[in-house]
Design a protein around this motif. Structure first.
Motif, PDB file in Angstrom:
ATOM      1  N   LYS A   9      12.656   4.990 -30.229  1.00  0.00           N
ATOM      2  CA  LYS A   9      11.542   5.893 -29.939  1.00  0.00           C
ATOM      3  C   LYS A   9      11.003   6.501 -31.234  1.00  0.00           C
ATOM      4  O   LYS A   9       9.793   6.644 -31.404  1.00  0.00           O
ATOM      5  N   ALA A  10      11.894   6.857 -32.142  1.00  0.00           N
ATOM      6  CA  ALA A  10      11.465   7.435 -33.423  1.00  0.00           C
ATOM      7  C   ALA A  10      10.652   6.423 -34.227  1.00  0.00           C
ATOM      8  O   ALA A  10       9.672   6.792 -34.878  1.00  0.00           O
ATOM      9  N   GLN A  11      11.027   5.160 -34.179  1.00  0.00           N
ATOM     10  CA  GLN A  11      10.263   4.124 -34.883  1.00  0.00           C
ATOM     11  C   GLN A  11       8.852   3.991 -34.312  1.00  0.00           C
ATOM     12  O   GLN A  11       7.895   3.791 -35.052  1.00  0.00           O
ATOM     13  N   LYS A  12       8.722   4.126 -33.000  1.00  0.00           N
ATOM     14  CA  LYS A  12       7.401   4.061 -32.375  1.00  0.00           C
ATOM     15  C   LYS A  12       6.552   5.259 -32.801  1.00  0.00           C
ATOM     16  O   LYS A  12       5.361   5.108 -33.093  1.00  0.00           O
ATOM     17  N   VAL A  13       7.161   6.431 -32.853  1.00  0.00           N
ATOM     18  CA  VAL A  13       6.438   7.629 -33.301  1.00  0.00           C
ATOM     19  C   VAL A  13       6.027   7.466 -34.760  1.00  0.00           C
ATOM     20  O   VAL A  13       4.913   7.831 -35.153  1.00  0.00           O
ATOM     21  N   ARG A  14       6.909   6.900 -35.565  1.00  0.00           N
ATOM     22  CA  ARG A  14       6.601   6.673 -36.975  1.00  0.00           C
ATOM     23  C   ARG A  14       5.374   5.766 -37.129  1.00  0.00           C
ATOM     24  O   ARG A  14       4.509   6.010 -37.957  1.00  0.00           O
ATOM     25  N   THR A  15       5.296   4.746 -36.322  1.00  0.00           N
ATOM     26  CA  THR A  15       4.148   3.842 -36.355  1.00  0.00           C
ATOM     27  C   THR A  15       2.867   4.595 -36.012  1.00  0.00           C
ATOM     28  O   THR A  15       1.833   4.413 -36.674  1.00  0.00           O
ATOM     29  N   LEU A  16       2.924   5.457 -35.016  1.00  0.00           N
ATOM     30  CA  LEU A  16       1.746   6.248 -34.640  1.00  0.00           C
ATOM     31  C   LEU A  16       1.333   7.195 -35.757  1.00  0.00           C
ATOM     32  O   LEU A  16       0.138   7.342 -36.051  1.00  0.00           O
ATOM     33  N   LEU A  17       2.313   7.841 -36.394  1.00  0.00           N
ATOM     34  CA  LEU A  17       2.015   8.738 -37.523  1.00  0.00           C
ATOM     35  C   LEU A  17       1.352   7.974 -38.665  1.00  0.00           C
ATOM     36  O   LEU A  17       0.372   8.443 -39.244  1.00  0.00           O
ATOM     37  N   THR A  18       1.889   6.819 -38.973  1.00  0.00           N
ATOM     38  CA  THR A  18       1.333   6.000 -40.055  1.00  0.00           C
ATOM     39  C   THR A  18      -0.114   5.631 -39.761  1.00  0.00           C
ATOM     40  O   THR A  18      -0.977   5.716 -40.634  1.00  0.00           O
ATOM     41  N   ARG A  19      -0.390   5.263 -38.526  1.00  0.00           N
ATOM     42  CA  ARG A  19      -1.769   4.926 -38.143  1.00  0.00           C
ATOM     43  C   ARG A  19      -2.686   6.141 -38.289  1.00  0.00           C
ATOM     44  O   ARG A  19      -3.815   6.018 -38.754  1.00  0.00           O
ATOM     45  N   ASP A  20      -2.199   7.313 -37.859  1.00  0.00           N
ATOM     46  CA  ASP A  20      -3.012   8.534 -37.979  1.00  0.00           C
ATOM     47  C   ASP A  20      -3.327   8.845 -39.438  1.00  0.00           C
ATOM     48  O   ASP A  20      -4.461   9.199 -39.774  1.00  0.00           O
ATOM     49  N   GLY A  42      25.140   3.744 -28.157  1.00  0.00           N
ATOM     50  CA  GLY A  42      24.705   4.366 -26.926  1.00  0.00           C
ATOM     51  C   GLY A  42      23.472   5.239 -27.090  1.00  0.00           C
ATOM     52  O   GLY A  42      22.788   5.528 -26.122  1.00  0.00           O
ATOM     53  N   TYR A  43      23.205   5.679 -28.303  1.00  0.00           N
ATOM     54  CA  TYR A  43      22.038   6.534 -28.531  1.00  0.00           C
ATOM     55  C   TYR A  43      20.975   5.836 -29.360  1.00  0.00           C
ATOM     56  O   TYR A  43      19.888   6.370 -29.536  1.00  0.00           O
ATOM     57  N   TYR A  44      21.266   4.670 -29.875  1.00  0.00           N
ATOM     58  CA  TYR A  44      20.337   3.934 -30.725  1.00  0.00           C
ATOM     59  C   TYR A  44      18.999   3.734 -30.014  1.00  0.00           C
ATOM     60  O   TYR A  44      17.956   4.070 -30.530  1.00  0.00           O
ATOM     61  N   ASP A  45      19.056   3.182 -28.805  1.00  0.00           N
ATOM     62  CA  ASP A  45      17.819   2.922 -28.060  1.00  0.00           C
ATOM     63  C   ASP A  45      17.111   4.212 -27.684  1.00  0.00           C
ATOM     64  O   ASP A  45      15.891   4.300 -27.742  1.00  0.00           O
ATOM     65  N   ALA A  46      17.883   5.205 -27.291  1.00  0.00           N
ATOM     66  CA  ALA A  46      17.287   6.458 -26.830  1.00  0.00           C
ATOM     67  C   ALA A  46      16.563   7.197 -27.942  1.00  0.00           C
ATOM     68  O   ALA A  46      15.526   7.813 -27.708  1.00  0.00           O
ATOM     69  N   TYR A  47      17.097   7.166 -29.163  1.00  0.00           N
ATOM     70  CA  TYR A  47      16.511   7.954 -30.244  1.00  0.00           C
ATOM     71  C   TYR A  47      15.840   7.107 -31.307  1.00  0.00           C
ATOM     72  O   TYR A  47      14.680   7.327 -31.637  1.00  0.00           O
ATOM     73  N   TYR A  48      16.546   6.153 -31.857  1.00  0.00           N
ATOM     74  CA  TYR A  48      16.038   5.418 -33.012  1.00  0.00           C
ATOM     75  C   TYR A  48      14.789   4.611 -32.680  1.00  0.00           C
ATOM     76  O   TYR A  48      13.789   4.671 -33.398  1.00  0.00           O
ATOM     77  N   ILE A  89      23.017  15.694 -41.531  1.00  0.00           N
ATOM     78  CA  ILE A  89      23.685  14.393 -41.649  1.00  0.00           C
ATOM     79  C   ILE A  89      24.429  14.079 -40.353  1.00  0.00           C
ATOM     80  O   ILE A  89      24.361  12.959 -39.836  1.00  0.00           O
ATOM     81  N   MET A  90      25.124  15.063 -39.819  1.00  0.00           N
ATOM     82  CA  MET A  90      25.871  14.849 -38.574  1.00  0.00           C
ATOM     83  C   MET A  90      24.920  14.548 -37.411  1.00  0.00           C
ATOM     84  O   MET A  90      25.198  13.681 -36.585  1.00  0.00           O
ATOM     85  N   LEU A  91      23.803  15.247 -37.347  1.00  0.00           N
ATOM     86  CA  LEU A  91      22.833  15.006 -36.289  1.00  0.00           C
ATOM     87  C   LEU A  91      22.275  13.589 -36.396  1.00  0.00           C
ATOM     88  O   LEU A  91      22.153  12.882 -35.392  1.00  0.00           O
ATOM     89  N   GLY A  92      21.951  13.149 -37.606  1.00  0.00           N
ATOM     90  CA  GLY A  92      21.459  11.792 -37.805  1.00  0.00           C
ATOM     91  C   GLY A  92      22.491  10.742 -37.460  1.00  0.00           C
ATOM     92  O   GLY A  92      22.179   9.721 -36.842  1.00  0.00           O
ATOM     93  N   THR A  93      23.727  10.998 -37.832  1.00  0.00           N
ATOM     94  CA  THR A  93      24.814  10.065 -37.510  1.00  0.00           C
ATOM     95  C   THR A  93      24.995   9.959 -36.002  1.00  0.00           C
ATOM     96  O   THR A  93      25.148   8.871 -35.452  1.00  0.00           O
TER      97      THR A  93
END
Length: 153
Positions: free
Chosen positions: A40-51, A32-38, A22-26
């Protein structure tokens, strides 16, 4: 009071590993970290869904191990967060891709620790096991007849 209940349930109801995640997700979602992590994670999620969409155009279900290693003893890896994260590596893909999955025991090690397998289905597919109600089993037989034909007694 509601805030007291939240505090108690989070203190007493969540183990150290859940609190750590929970702390790691928070942290990852903090300013400041939204763009760096979230993002990018959404883009990876899209790729996983396509696969998964591509895989499910060829098969009805995917069966995988639940974990890359057999289970470890309760508390054995409590001080090794990386080992705990890696033990979940196969199960998080279903959550990320938004597909149903179920992990079920399928054997045990020489030390009598459980070994699990995971069944992943298409989005909105019901995945049933022997302890489902008769009505839900009938629906599952309709949705995924290949599982029932493969598991005849």
């Amino acid at each position: 009071m509601l805030s007291d209940m939240y505090r108690r349930t989070r203190d007493e109801g969540f183990g150290a590993e859940v609190k750590r995640r929970i702390m790691l997700g928070t942290y990852a979602l903090s300013a400041g970290y939204y763009d760096a992590y979230y993002l990018k994670a959404q883009k990876v999620r899209t790729l996983l869904t396509r696969d998964f969409d591509e895989a499910f155009s060829k098969v009805d279900a995917i069966v995988t191990p639940t974990s890359p290693t057999p289970a470890f003893k309760l508390g054995e890896k409590a001080n090794d967060p990386l080992a705990m994260y890696l033990a979940d590596i196969y199960t998080v893909t279903a959550d990320l891709a938004g597909i149903p999955g179920i992990s079920i025991p399928c054997g045990e090690t020489r030390e009598k620790l459980p070994i699990g397998l995971q069944i992943l289905g298409r989005g909105q597919t019901r995945i049933c096991c022997g302890w489902c109600s008769d009505d839900s089993i009938a629906q599952c037989k309709n949705d995924m007849p290949f599982l029932f034909s493969a598991m005849r007694s």
